[in-house]
Design a protein around this motif. Structure first.
Motif, PDB file in Angstrom:
ATOM      1  N   GLU A 151       0.787  -1.265  -0.067  1.00  0.00           N
ATOM      2  CA  GLU A 151       0.013   0.017   0.067  1.00  0.00           C
ATOM      3  C   GLU A 151       0.993   1.282   0.065  1.00  0.00           C
ATOM      4  O   GLU A 151       0.915   2.065   0.787  1.00  0.00           O
ATOM      5  N   PRO A 152       1.776   1.341  -0.993  1.00  0.00           N
ATOM      6  CA  PRO A 152       2.838   2.502  -1.106  1.00  0.00           C
ATOM      7  C   PRO A 152       1.989   3.903  -1.473  1.00  0.00           C
ATOM      8  O   PRO A 152       1.018   3.888  -1.803  1.00  0.00           O
ATOM      9  N   LYS A 153       2.704   4.909  -1.343  1.00  0.00           N
ATOM     10  CA  LYS A 153       2.285   6.191  -1.894  1.00  0.00           C
ATOM     11  C   LYS A 153       2.385   6.376  -3.410  1.00  0.00           C
ATOM     12  O   LYS A 153       1.535   6.879  -4.108  1.00  0.00           O
ATOM     13  N   VAL A 154       3.370   5.639  -3.836  1.00  0.00           N
ATOM     14  CA  VAL A 154       3.806   5.585  -5.494  1.00  0.00           C
ATOM     15  C   VAL A 154       4.247   4.083  -5.966  1.00  0.00           C
ATOM     16  O   VAL A 154       5.036   3.483  -5.169  1.00  0.00           O
ATOM     17  N   PHE A 155       3.356   3.753  -7.022  1.00  0.00           N
ATOM     18  CA  PHE A 155       4.158   2.430  -7.624  1.00  0.00           C
ATOM     19  C   PHE A 155       4.851   2.940  -8.861  1.00  0.00           C
ATOM     20  O   PHE A 155       4.571   3.855  -9.632  1.00  0.00           O
ATOM     21  N   LEU A 156       5.847   2.076  -8.994  1.00  0.00           N
ATOM     22  CA  LEU A 156       6.814   2.220 -10.221  1.00  0.00           C
ATOM     23  C   LEU A 156       6.752   0.894 -10.890  1.00  0.00           C
ATOM     24  O   LEU A 156       7.193   0.010 -10.445  1.00  0.00           O
ATOM     25  N   PHE A 157       6.378   0.925 -12.261  1.00  0.00           N
ATOM     26  CA  PHE A 157       6.544   0.023 -13.111  1.00  0.00           C
ATOM     27  C   PHE A 157       7.547   0.044 -14.187  1.00  0.00           C
ATOM     28  O   PHE A 157       7.587   1.188 -14.986  1.00  0.00           O
ATOM     29  N   ASP A 158       8.544  -0.681 -14.301  1.00  0.00           N
ATOM     30  CA  ASP A 158       9.627  -0.656 -15.276  1.00  0.00           C
ATOM     31  C   ASP A 158       9.557  -1.727 -16.327  1.00  0.00           C
ATOM     32  O   ASP A 158       9.886  -2.879 -16.230  1.00  0.00           O
ATOM     33  N   GLU A 159       8.686  -1.437 -17.311  1.00  0.00           N
ATOM     34  CA  GLU A 159       8.482  -2.319 -18.678  1.00  0.00           C
ATOM     35  C   GLU A 159       7.944  -3.554 -18.181  1.00  0.00           C
ATOM     36  O   GLU A 159       8.398  -4.801 -18.499  1.00  0.00           O
ATOM     37  N   PRO A 160       6.757  -3.645 -17.391  1.00  0.00           N
ATOM     38  CA  PRO A 160       6.412  -4.936 -16.738  1.00  0.00           C
ATOM     39  C   PRO A 160       6.019  -6.023 -17.586  1.00  0.00           C
ATOM     40  O   PRO A 160       5.820  -7.242 -17.359  1.00  0.00           O
ATOM     41  N   LEU A 161       5.544  -5.576 -19.030  1.00  0.00           N
ATOM     42  CA  LEU A 161       4.981  -6.520 -19.905  1.00  0.00           C
ATOM     43  C   LEU A 161       5.742  -6.905 -21.030  1.00  0.00           C
ATOM     44  O   LEU A 161       5.366  -7.742 -21.742  1.00  0.00           O
ATOM     45  N   SER A 162       6.821  -6.328 -20.972  1.00  0.00           N
ATOM     46  CA  SER A 162       7.946  -6.487 -22.327  1.00  0.00           C
ATOM     47  C   SER A 162       8.035  -8.053 -22.520  1.00  0.00           C
ATOM     48  O   SER A 162       8.436  -8.664 -23.467  1.00  0.00           O
ATOM     49  N   ASN A 163       8.017  -8.977 -21.335  1.00  0.00           N
ATOM     50  CA  ASN A 163       8.372 -10.346 -21.361  1.00  0.00           C
ATOM     51  C   ASN A 163       7.158 -11.489 -21.895  1.00  0.00           C
ATOM     52  O   ASN A 163       7.447 -12.507 -22.178  1.00  0.00           O
ATOM     53  N   LEU A 164       6.082 -10.614 -22.165  1.00  0.00           N
ATOM     54  CA  LEU A 164       4.836 -11.379 -22.419  1.00  0.00           C
ATOM     55  C   LEU A 164       4.464 -11.300 -23.711  1.00  0.00           C
ATOM     56  O   LEU A 164       5.183 -10.373 -24.546  1.00  0.00           O
ATOM     57  N   ASP A 165       3.900 -12.582 -24.221  1.00  0.00           N
ATOM     58  CA  ASP A 165       3.264 -12.428 -25.577  1.00  0.00           C
ATOM     59  C   ASP A 165       2.349 -11.450 -26.020  1.00  0.00           C
ATOM     60  O   ASP A 165       1.712 -11.099 -24.860  1.00  0.00           O
ATOM     61  N   ALA A 166       1.879 -11.319 -27.034  1.00  0.00           N
ATOM     62  CA  ALA A 166       1.029 -10.167 -27.446  1.00  0.00           C
ATOM     63  C   ALA A 166      -0.341 -10.461 -26.641  1.00  0.00           C
ATOM     64  O   ALA A 166      -0.948  -9.444 -26.325  1.00  0.00           O
ATOM     65  N   LYS A 167      -0.902 -11.564 -26.649  1.00  0.00           N
ATOM     66  CA  LYS A 167      -2.356 -11.747 -26.065  1.00  0.00           C
ATOM     67  C   LYS A 167      -2.205 -11.307 -24.536  1.00  0.00           C
ATOM     68  O   LYS A 167      -2.968 -10.711 -24.004  1.00  0.00           O
ATOM     69  N   LEU A 168      -1.198 -11.954 -24.072  1.00  0.00           N
ATOM     70  CA  LEU A 168      -1.095 -11.701 -22.525  1.00  0.00           C
ATOM     71  C   LEU A 168      -0.560 -10.186 -22.097  1.00  0.00           C
ATOM     72  O   LEU A 168      -1.236  -9.750 -20.957  1.00  0.00           O
ATOM     73  N   ARG A 169      -0.005  -9.363 -23.140  1.00  0.00           N
ATOM     74  CA  ARG A 169       0.424  -8.170 -22.811  1.00  0.00           C
ATOM     75  C   ARG A 169      -0.991  -7.432 -22.739  1.00  0.00           C
ATOM     76  O   ARG A 169      -1.327  -6.401 -22.021  1.00  0.00           O
ATOM     77  N   ILE A 170      -1.982  -7.672 -23.788  1.00  0.00           N
ATOM     78  CA  ILE A 170      -3.373  -6.975 -23.684  1.00  0.00           C
ATOM     79  C   ILE A 170      -4.131  -7.273 -22.494  1.00  0.00           C
ATOM     80  O   ILE A 170      -4.846  -6.356 -21.792  1.00  0.00           O
ATOM     81  N   GLU A 171      -4.163  -8.524 -22.020  1.00  0.00           N
ATOM     82  CA  GLU A 171      -4.836  -8.793 -20.827  1.00  0.00           C
ATOM     83  C   GLU A 171      -4.270  -8.201 -19.733  1.00  0.00           C
ATOM     84  O   GLU A 171      -4.953  -7.599 -18.860  1.00  0.00           O
ATOM     85  N   MET A 172      -2.938  -8.416 -19.671  1.00  0.00           N
ATOM     86  CA  MET A 172      -2.380  -7.595 -18.283  1.00  0.00           C
ATOM     87  C   MET A 172      -2.472  -5.968 -18.451  1.00  0.00           C
ATOM     88  O   MET A 172      -2.540  -5.331 -17.318  1.00  0.00           O
ATOM     89  N   ARG A 173      -2.124  -5.577 -19.650  1.00  0.00           N
ATOM     90  CA  ARG A 173      -2.648  -4.081 -19.655  1.00  0.00           C
ATOM     91  C   ARG A 173      -3.965  -3.787 -19.090  1.00  0.00           C
ATOM     92  O   ARG A 173      -4.277  -2.797 -18.493  1.00  0.00           O
ATOM     93  N   THR A 174      -4.846  -4.552 -19.563  1.00  0.00           N
ATOM     94  CA  THR A 174      -6.391  -4.414 -18.949  1.00  0.00           C
ATOM     95  C   THR A 174      -6.531  -4.393 -17.503  1.00  0.00           C
ATOM     96  O   THR A 174      -6.968  -3.608 -16.756  1.00  0.00           O
ATOM     97  N   GLU A 175      -5.766  -5.313 -17.049  1.00  0.00           N
ATOM     98  CA  GLU A 175      -5.796  -5.645 -15.681  1.00  0.00           C
ATOM     99  C   GLU A 175      -5.121  -4.431 -14.628  1.00  0.00           C
ATOM    100  O   GLU A 175      -5.332  -3.994 -13.918  1.00  0.00           O
TER     101      GLU A 175
END
Length: 373
Positions: A151-175
């Motif tokens: 429960e931090p004040k700020v979330f930092l994401f460093d290219e979190p979806l780049s290792n996923l395939d195209a379909k998973l990237r879309i799903e995780m982007r939505t999530e």
């Protein structure tokens, strides 16, 4: 939630300047995406906010507290890495609660936090498994869950979806987008993928060579790019560019440019629709006309509020993409592309009349590359 201020941040390694003065003010609950090609400095800036990299000048504030010399664990931030960084010998539940255990949080509170995050991410059935038993998308959910429990004040994401395939990237982007809408947490997200940036961000910072080229909403960046670099970087395919000169005919301002496929013809006058007042000062001067592929259609196929300017060109290549078709042609000696309906174009090789909706065009200074209108 928290405000994040990045003021005059610079980073140098010897004589090499990586960041050259970054100023960004992020409000409570905003989703900022740092977008740019490899080597532009976006991950370095994220690591400076996280406290993993020291800055050379400037300051970082979280809720008006200067954190330049504050240890990463004391900044009240949580980071999700590209590589997941999960402990392979621990269960999902243990991975998620490990950081809380190191902070001395009691077991009941740790378990409650893990259960809450697992429900949000729909991974309750995975809590007893080890990372090696999970798919890439599941491991990414666990990595996000480990950050959520803090429960931090700020979330930092460093290219979190780049290792996923195209379909998973879309799903995780939505999530991730759903997660932000539910929690309203301040997020800084690094990516080189413009689709991720456009779909996730409340504001985007376009970076190039250690500088922010434009900081604005996705819609403003797409429709009113600050310069030619931003116009070309955001959009797939990129904006078309045509060199010409501002002229005036019968009281109307327009662009005179060579639009014939082979070149060598008489420049055409392309009238502008409701040009900005300052464009009148450019009469007789060179400019660059920018127009998005979707503002070019096959003549007679699309109703337009403004009269379209029509040109004839021979289609070189057709790329069907499903809902749309990309038609590549040459305009004034420069390659151009139109996004058209599949039923409007049948084959390459024939001369086709295109309609340009110049009410949606941009004008750029060819010297500075800055947008003029």
């Amino acid at each position: 939630m928290a405000k994040l201020s990045i003021r005059g941040v610079r980073k140098s390694y010897g004589q090499v300047d990586i960041l050259k003065g970054i100023d960004i003010e992020l409000n409570d609950g905003e989703f900022l995406v740092l977008l740019g090609p490899s080597g532009c400095g976006k991950s370095t800036l994220l690591n400076i906010v996280a406290g993993l990299t020291d800055l050379s000048a400037g300051e970082v504030r979280i809720d008006e507290r200067v954190v330049n010399d504050v240890h990463p664990k004391d900044r009240d931030i949580a980071m999700v890495f590209q590589s997941y960084a999960l402990y392979p010998n621990m269960s999902v539940a243990k991975n998620m609660e490990f950081g809380l255990e190191m902070r001395g949080i009691a077991r009941p509170a740790r378990e409650a936090a893990v259960a809450k995050a697992a429900r949000l991410l729909q991974i309750e059935h995975l809590l007893g498994r080890k990372p090696g038993e999970l798919s890439g998308g599941q491991r990414q959910r666990v990595a996000i869950g480990r950050a959520l429990v803090r429960e931090p004040k700020v979330f930092l994401f460093d290219e979190p979806l780049s290792n996923l395939d195209a379909k998973l990237r879309i799903e995780m982007r939505t999530e991730i987008k759903k997660l932000h809408q539910r929690l309203g947490t301040t997020i800084v997200y690094v990516t080189h993928d413009q689709v991720e940036a456009m779909t996730l961000a409340s504001r985007i910072a376009i970076m190039r060579n250690g500088l922010v080229q434009q900081l604005a909403t996705p819609a403003e960046i797409y429709n009113r790019p600050a310069n030619m670099y931003v116009a070309a970087f955001v959009g797939a395919p990129a904006m078309n560019f045509l060199r010409g000169r501002i002229a005036q005919q019968e009281g109307r301002l327009g662009v005179t440019a060579e639009v014939r496929s082979g070149g060598g013809g008489t420049p055409r006058f392309l009238p502008l629709h409701d040009p900005a007042p300052q464009i009148g000062q450019w009469v007789g001067r060179d400019i660059v006309l920018g127009i998005r592929p979707e503002a070019i259609s096959i003549a007679g196929t699309v109703d337009s509020t403004f009269p379209a300017t029509e040109i004839d060109a021979e289609i070189d290549v057709i790329e069907p993409t499903g809902a749309d078709t990309l038609a590549y042609f040459t305009m004034g000696g420069t390659s151009a592309v139109a996004r058209v309906r599949p039923q409007d174009v049948a084959a390459a090789g024939g001369t086709t009349r295109f309609a340009l909706d110049l009410s949606r065009s941009c004008l750029f200074d060819p010297q500075t590359e800055a947008r003029l209108n």
